[in-house]
Design an enzyme around this catalytic site. Sequence first.
Site, PDB file in Angstrom:
ATOM      1  CE  LYS A 114       3.219   5.995   7.136  1.00  0.00           C
ATOM      2  NZ  LYS A 114       3.525   7.357   7.079  1.00  0.00           N
ATOM      3  CD  GLU A 115       2.067  -2.450   3.598  1.00  0.00           C
ATOM      4  OE1 GLU A 115       1.575  -3.192   4.409  1.00  0.00           O
ATOM      5  OE2 GLU A 115       1.701  -2.537   2.154  1.00  0.00           O
TER       6      GLU A 115
ATOM      7  CG  ASP B 203      -6.200 -10.153   3.652  1.00  0.00           C
ATOM      8  OD1 ASP B 203      -5.071  -9.843   3.369  1.00  0.00           O
ATOM      9  OD2 ASP B 203      -6.801 -10.382   4.801  1.00  0.00           O
TER      10      ASP B 203
ATOM     11  CG  ASN C 239      -0.213   0.037   2.515  1.00  0.00           C
ATOM     12  OD1 ASN C 239       0.716   0.610   2.632  1.00  0.00           O
ATOM     13  ND2 ASN C 239      -1.002  -0.759   3.535  1.00  0.00           N
TER      14      ASN C 239
END
Length: 322
Positions: free
Chosen positions: A204-205, A270, A202
């Site tokens: 932020k990751e 997921d 994502n």
Amino acid sequence: MDFKELLDKIKTLKVLVLGDLMLDCYQWGKVHRISAEAPVPVVEIAELSYRLGGAANVALNLAAVGSKVTPVGVIGKDSSAKGIMQLFKQHKLPSSGIVEDKGRKTTLKTRIGAANQQIVRIDIEDTEDIQPATEAALISKLQQLIPEHDLLIIEDYNKGLMTTSLINATLELCRKHKVPVAVDPKQHNFFCYKGVDIFKPNFKELETNLGLSFRTEADFIQAAEALCKRMKIKNLVVTKGAHGIYTFGGARLHIPSFAREVFDVSGAGDTVVSILAAAYAAGGDLKSAVICANHAAAVVCGKLGTAIATPSEIMDSINDHR
């Protein structure tokens, strides 16, 4: 591409899901007062339920769209492990890929909430790397299973399952047998997944692992393209919540979110990786796969807790946005 045809093709796939298996516990109730012991709400629990989480939820999402799926992972020998196995049986998921480690806790995430709002989450888990014997047992299972499957999805939640040596062995097996790989990464092993077909962090990751804070969209695009080249990723797919999904590498796309009402984002990632990877492996072009996954995410965001999207629900969302 015709989306109904694509969803029908997904039903023909045999998919392996390797990753951290979890049990999700939901306790919902009402708050009528503040505790006399501390300034915290007292939740009177009225509803208790258990669901599959982590890699098990990815497997459940795939089963919901008709794919033949085999989860591969580790559980302990405790009540949470029994809960996972009971849910596997209930949802007709095979347990042939499961390795039991008696000395390890099965991950349990307990969410307590009231008035459709989560108040607190309590995690019971081990996050140390798995033991060498457990890793060897997993590799043995993968050696048997990978040649029989059309797709491998790795769901890495940083719970100690995906060691560097397990990642390397798995990717080598997939290259040998020409099985496409999709990865949903976290922090610890972020740069270990070189050469995979789909890599889905994502937003932020991506910032966290690159040690950057994107001030502009141009900064984001430049960093994403550089990561594709650095890791030799075929398709980098970045989810950004309400802003939708961005892709780099094979094609540069931005598909906005289709969610109308968001009750809960638990498990939405997921759902995205499961439907995206399955649609891609079934022969869909990247844009069609992303659109399909985005509609599936919109469906589950409209439900409480980790949830699934059926082919009919996905098609209804697609038709509502035509």
